[in-house]
Write a protein that holds these residues in place. Structure first.
Motif, PDB file in Angstrom:
ATOM      1  N   GLN A 328       0.810  -1.221   0.000  1.00  0.00           N
ATOM      2  CA  GLN A 328       0.000   0.000   0.000  1.00  0.00           C
ATOM      3  C   GLN A 328       0.844   1.274   0.000  1.00  0.00           C
ATOM      4  O   GLN A 328       0.300   2.366  -0.120  1.00  0.00           O
ATOM      5  CB  GLN A 328      -0.903   0.015   1.237  1.00  0.00           C
ATOM      6  CG  GLN A 328      -1.856  -1.167   1.349  1.00  0.00           C
ATOM      7  CD  GLN A 328      -2.670  -1.072   2.613  1.00  0.00           C
ATOM      8  OE1 GLN A 328      -3.502  -0.176   2.782  1.00  0.00           O
ATOM      9  NE2 GLN A 328      -2.429  -2.002   3.538  1.00  0.00           N
ATOM     10  N   LEU A 329       2.138   1.140   0.129  1.00  0.00           N
ATOM     11  CA  LEU A 329       3.004   2.319   0.238  1.00  0.00           C
ATOM     12  C   LEU A 329       3.484   2.738  -1.150  1.00  0.00           C
ATOM     13  O   LEU A 329       4.658   2.591  -1.517  1.00  0.00           O
ATOM     14  CB  LEU A 329       4.177   2.010   1.166  1.00  0.00           C
ATOM     15  CG  LEU A 329       3.795   1.686   2.615  1.00  0.00           C
ATOM     16  CD1 LEU A 329       5.040   1.350   3.427  1.00  0.00           C
ATOM     17  CD2 LEU A 329       3.029   2.844   3.250  1.00  0.00           C
ATOM     18  N   ASP A 330       2.560   3.290  -1.929  1.00  0.00           N
ATOM     19  CA  ASP A 330       2.869   3.635  -3.317  1.00  0.00           C
ATOM     20  C   ASP A 330       3.920   4.728  -3.436  1.00  0.00           C
ATOM     21  O   ASP A 330       4.775   4.691  -4.325  1.00  0.00           O
ATOM     22  CB  ASP A 330       1.590   4.061  -4.045  1.00  0.00           C
ATOM     23  CG  ASP A 330       0.586   2.929  -4.174  1.00  0.00           C
ATOM     24  OD1 ASP A 330       1.026   1.762  -4.188  1.00  0.00           O
ATOM     25  OD2 ASP A 330      -0.619   3.194  -4.251  1.00  0.00           O
ATOM     26  N   TRP A 331       3.846   5.732  -2.577  1.00  0.00           N
ATOM     27  CA  TRP A 331       4.835   6.818  -2.635  1.00  0.00           C
ATOM     28  C   TRP A 331       6.213   6.307  -2.231  1.00  0.00           C
ATOM     29  O   TRP A 331       7.224   6.668  -2.858  1.00  0.00           O
ATOM     30  CB  TRP A 331       4.414   7.989  -1.756  1.00  0.00           C
ATOM     31  CG  TRP A 331       3.664   9.038  -2.501  1.00  0.00           C
ATOM     32  CD1 TRP A 331       2.317   9.269  -2.486  1.00  0.00           C
ATOM     33  CD2 TRP A 331       4.213  10.017  -3.397  1.00  0.00           C
ATOM     34  NE1 TRP A 331       2.001  10.320  -3.314  1.00  0.00           N
ATOM     35  CE2 TRP A 331       3.141  10.802  -3.882  1.00  0.00           C
ATOM     36  CE3 TRP A 331       5.494  10.309  -3.836  1.00  0.00           C
ATOM     37  CZ2 TRP A 331       3.320  11.854  -4.778  1.00  0.00           C
ATOM     38  CZ3 TRP A 331       5.688  11.357  -4.729  1.00  0.00           C
ATOM     39  CH2 TRP A 331       4.604  12.113  -5.192  1.00  0.00           C
ATOM     40  N   CYS A 332       6.270   5.495  -1.197  1.00  0.00           N
ATOM     41  CA  CYS A 332       7.559   4.942  -0.778  1.00  0.00           C
ATOM     42  C   CYS A 332       8.164   4.097  -1.906  1.00  0.00           C
ATOM     43  O   CYS A 332       9.363   4.198  -2.207  1.00  0.00           O
ATOM     44  CB  CYS A 332       7.400   4.100   0.483  1.00  0.00           C
ATOM     45  SG  CYS A 332       6.956   5.046   1.966  1.00  0.00           S
ATOM     46  N   ARG A 333       7.337   3.264  -2.515  1.00  0.00           N
ATOM     47  CA  ARG A 333       7.823   2.454  -3.640  1.00  0.00           C
ATOM     48  C   ARG A 333       8.306   3.337  -4.772  1.00  0.00           C
ATOM     49  O   ARG A 333       9.371   3.100  -5.363  1.00  0.00           O
ATOM     50  CB  ARG A 333       6.711   1.525  -4.141  1.00  0.00           C
ATOM     51  CG  ARG A 333       7.084   0.762  -5.419  1.00  0.00           C
ATOM     52  CD  ARG A 333       5.918  -0.037  -5.969  1.00  0.00           C
ATOM     53  NE  ARG A 333       4.715   0.770  -6.166  1.00  0.00           N
ATOM     54  CZ  ARG A 333       4.524   1.588  -7.204  1.00  0.00           C
ATOM     55  NH1 ARG A 333       5.463   1.710  -8.145  1.00  0.00           N
ATOM     56  NH2 ARG A 333       3.413   2.284  -7.306  1.00  0.00           N
ATOM     57  N   SER A 334       7.557   4.388  -5.083  1.00  0.00           N
ATOM     58  CA  SER A 334       7.920   5.259  -6.203  1.00  0.00           C
ATOM     59  C   SER A 334       9.224   6.003  -5.939  1.00  0.00           C
ATOM     60  O   SER A 334      10.015   6.224  -6.864  1.00  0.00           O
ATOM     61  CB  SER A 334       6.790   6.248  -6.484  1.00  0.00           C
ATOM     62  OG  SER A 334       5.619   5.571  -6.906  1.00  0.00           O
ATOM     63  N   VAL A 335       9.441   6.400  -4.684  1.00  0.00           N
ATOM     64  CA  VAL A 335      10.715   7.048  -4.345  1.00  0.00           C
ATOM     65  C   VAL A 335      11.876   6.082  -4.591  1.00  0.00           C
ATOM     66  O   VAL A 335      12.898   6.455  -5.181  1.00  0.00           O
ATOM     67  CB  VAL A 335      10.719   7.537  -2.883  1.00  0.00           C
ATOM     68  CG1 VAL A 335      12.138   7.906  -2.431  1.00  0.00           C
ATOM     69  CG2 VAL A 335       9.796   8.733  -2.725  1.00  0.00           C
ATOM     70  N   ILE A 336      11.724   4.847  -4.150  1.00  0.00           N
ATOM     71  CA  ILE A 336      12.788   3.861  -4.353  1.00  0.00           C
ATOM     72  C   ILE A 336      12.973   3.570  -5.842  1.00  0.00           C
ATOM     73  O   ILE A 336      14.108   3.482  -6.339  1.00  0.00           O
ATOM     74  CB  ILE A 336      12.482   2.562  -3.581  1.00  0.00           C
ATOM     75  CG1 ILE A 336      12.495   2.827  -2.064  1.00  0.00           C
ATOM     76  CG2 ILE A 336      13.477   1.469  -3.939  1.00  0.00           C
ATOM     77  CD1 ILE A 336      13.804   3.369  -1.524  1.00  0.00           C
ATOM     78  N   GLU A 338      12.304   5.539  -8.395  1.00  0.00           N
ATOM     79  CA  GLU A 338      12.919   6.700  -9.040  1.00  0.00           C
ATOM     80  C   GLU A 338      14.388   6.823  -8.648  1.00  0.00           C
ATOM     81  O   GLU A 338      15.230   7.225  -9.455  1.00  0.00           O
ATOM     82  CB  GLU A 338      12.151   7.973  -8.660  1.00  0.00           C
ATOM     83  CG  GLU A 338      12.742   9.271  -9.197  1.00  0.00           C
ATOM     84  CD  GLU A 338      12.535   9.496 -10.696  1.00  0.00           C
ATOM     85  OE1 GLU A 338      12.638  10.654 -11.138  1.00  0.00           O
ATOM     86  OE2 GLU A 338      12.274   8.519 -11.436  1.00  0.00           O
ATOM     87  N   THR A 339      14.706   6.460  -7.413  1.00  0.00           N
ATOM     88  CA  THR A 339      16.108   6.433  -7.002  1.00  0.00           C
ATOM     89  C   THR A 339      16.881   5.414  -7.819  1.00  0.00           C
ATOM     90  O   THR A 339      18.012   5.676  -8.269  1.00  0.00           O
ATOM     91  CB  THR A 339      16.215   6.091  -5.505  1.00  0.00           C
ATOM     92  OG1 THR A 339      15.482   7.048  -4.734  1.00  0.00           O
ATOM     93  CG2 THR A 339      17.662   6.091  -5.045  1.00  0.00           C
ATOM     94  N   ARG A 391      11.599  12.870  -9.932  1.00  0.00           N
ATOM     95  CA  ARG A 391      10.148  12.945  -9.997  1.00  0.00           C
ATOM     96  C   ARG A 391       9.556  11.562  -9.704  1.00  0.00           C
ATOM     97  O   ARG A 391       9.174  10.824 -10.617  1.00  0.00           O
ATOM     98  CB  ARG A 391       9.694  13.435 -11.370  1.00  0.00           C
ATOM     99  CG  ARG A 391      10.167  14.840 -11.726  1.00  0.00           C
ATOM    100  CD  ARG A 391       9.688  15.257 -13.106  1.00  0.00           C
ATOM    101  NE  ARG A 391       8.231  15.221 -13.181  1.00  0.00           N
ATOM    102  CZ  ARG A 391       7.540  15.412 -14.300  1.00  0.00           C
ATOM    103  NH1 ARG A 391       8.170  15.611 -15.440  1.00  0.00           N
ATOM    104  NH2 ARG A 391       6.219  15.375 -14.299  1.00  0.00           N
ATOM    105  N   PRO A 392       9.459  11.187  -8.447  1.00  0.00           N
ATOM    106  CA  PRO A 392       8.939   9.852  -8.118  1.00  0.00           C
ATOM    107  C   PRO A 392       7.530   9.607  -8.616  1.00  0.00           C
ATOM    108  O   PRO A 392       7.148   8.457  -8.867  1.00  0.00           O
ATOM    109  CB  PRO A 392       8.971   9.829  -6.579  1.00  0.00           C
ATOM    110  CG  PRO A 392       9.936  10.894  -6.193  1.00  0.00           C
ATOM    111  CD  PRO A 392       9.850  11.945  -7.257  1.00  0.00           C
TER     112      PRO A 392
END
Length: 468
Positions: A328-336, A338-339, A391-392
């Motif tokens: 459920q942690l879409d933003w956390c996944r997207s940050v990783i 994009e990193t 841009r995550p």
């Protein structure tokens, strides 16, 4: 052209286009002559590239008579890594020689029958279905680091790269070997591998002068000490496990049981040690790098941090994130993710051609060096919208077009530990950012440098301010 962002995230609509452009070496305006290219490669493998390489392209050159082919378009990446994987499965002599002192014939640098026999075995052991079982270990170790950071004097700077490497070394030790590594041993592993990377030559001159297998790495006193320091830690935990001092159902325990059921696998003590070392080194180093770069990026993008914290509050409230929350942690996944796009742990995937071939109309010599470069592919104009920006949210709505995003490689040799590493990075990031406001020390010059893996030169000095 990728349509990476269909709809901006609401929190970013209010911010405007104040995107952060992360650090990178400046591309060259002119092609480097061979001697300059070698000198640049010895220092930093991502400092070689011409401005035109940062777009979908392919082509070849000769370096001291050795053909080098750059596959930097989705079509050529697919051909090399998937369609004709059989001809390009072998890692470059540089990579094999650089790591054979540490990994022996471990999966990362093996090929042929050894690779085909062991790959399904290792893949099954680190399969995504087993990740939840390892999740409790990830949570427990990360929470111990929360307490460790809370005990620091307020405002005291520390090296994020060292801390993340020790964190992931402890996680992978408990998962692979089923026993605690301990702070001292974790520090020894991180210290030794850092020194090892600094001593390894990025350019195997023997290969380019005609030796198809390259030349063995010169084992000077400092290199021997680094290898011995790593071996002491890894061999001790392997020995402890084989002598009954490890936990059941660890990755190593599963390898031992498979060998007992299928002796034809050939997993003697040496092979078990090599595969355990491969999982250990690959598992801790790559995730440590990703987390370190994530702290650098977040430190410079507070609007992204706000989105991450809002998501954690919505999903977890005041409790600590768990492995069950990761989906459920879409933003956390997207940050990783994009990193991983901006700073892929292994930014160059070099292969050695087995037989003569033709790629995109260019004839390929036997034993030619064929290079796929995630560092370039992930930043290619025409494949990504604003490729140099952090841009995550680009990963929130769409998945990248196939063969444009390959942080874990692609094709049959895609990283066996992909699910483990991605889950580990997301969960560790979520737990730590919920507890701490992490900022790069003011005045720090961040320089990405690639030798074996991509790291910030000299580490990343940060401070961690408690949120609660």
């Amino acid at each position: 052209m990728l349509q990476l962002l269909q709809k901006p995230a609401p929190i970013l609509e209010e911010r405007g286009p104040d995107w952060f452009a992360p650090a990178r070496p400046r591309p060259h305006d002119k092609r480097l002559p061979p001697l300059d290219l070698i000198l640049a490669a010895k220092r930093n493998l991502i400092s070689l590239w011409h401005v035109n390489d940062y777009r979908p392209t392919h082509g070849d050159m000769r370096l001291f008579g050795r053909q080098v082919f750059l596959a930097n378009s989705p079509e050529t990446v697919k051909y090399v890594m998937a369609t004709r994987h059989d001809n390009y499965e072998r890692k470059s002599p540089q990579m094999r020689r650089a790591l054979e002192n540490l990994l022996g014939d471990g999966l990362f640098i093996s090929d042929g029958e050894t690779w085909r026999r062991r790959r399904p075995l290792v893949s099954d052991i680190v399969h995504k279905n087993r990740v939840p079982a390892f999740g409790l270990t990830m949570e427990a170790v990360t929470l111990s680091f929360v307490e460790r950071w809370r005990a620091r004097p307020a405002g005291e700077p520390f090296n994020a790269l060292t801390e993340m490497a020790e964190l992931t070394a402890e996680i992978i030790s408990r998962a692979v070997f089923g026993n605690e590594l301990g702070a001292r041993a974790a520090h020894d592993v991180v210290d030794a591998f850092t020194r090892y990377q600094g001593l390894i030559d990025n350019f195997n001159i023997g290969y380019f002068l005609g030796a198809n297998e390259g030349l063995p790495v010169f084992r000077g006193p400092r290199l021997r000490r680094s290898v011995a320091q790593l071996d002491r830690v890894i061999d001790k935990v392997v020995t402890d496990h084989l002598e009954g001092r490890g936990e059941h159902d660890s990755m190593l325990d599963l390898l031992v049981k498979r060998q007992q059921k299928s002796p034809d696998l050939g997993l003697d003590v040496s092979a078990l040690r090599n595969e355990a070392a491969t999982i250990f080194m690959a598992g801790h180093e790559t995730t440590a790098g990703v987390l370190t770069w994530a702290w650098y990026l977040i430190s410079n993008a507070p609007w992204v941090e706000e989105a991450v914290l809002a998501e954690l509050d919505r999903v977890c409230g005041s409790r600590t994130p768990t492995v069950d929350d990761v989906a459920q942690l879409d933003w956390c996944r997207s940050v990783i993710e994009e990193t991983l796009r901006l700073y892929p742990p292994v930014p160059i995937l070099a292969r050695q051609a087995k037989d003569a071939d033709t790629i995109a109309g260019i004839d390929i010599d036997p034993a030619a060096l064929v290079v796929v470069v995630p560092w370039l592919l992930h930043r290619s104009e025409g494949l990504w919208d604003q490729p140099e920006r952090f841009r995550p949210e680009r990963f929130l709505t769409d998945r990248p077009t196939p063969y444009t995003y390959i942080p874990f490689a692609i094709g049959p040799r895609i990283c066996a530990g992909l699910a483990f590493g991605l889950t580990e990075a997301i969960l560790c990031f979520a737990i730590l950012i919920q507890q701490f406001r992490i900022r790069v020390l003011p005045g720090t010059k961040v320089e990405p440098v690639s030798r074996l893996t991509l790291r910030p030169a000299g580490g990343l000095p940060v401070t961690a301010e408690r949120r609660v």
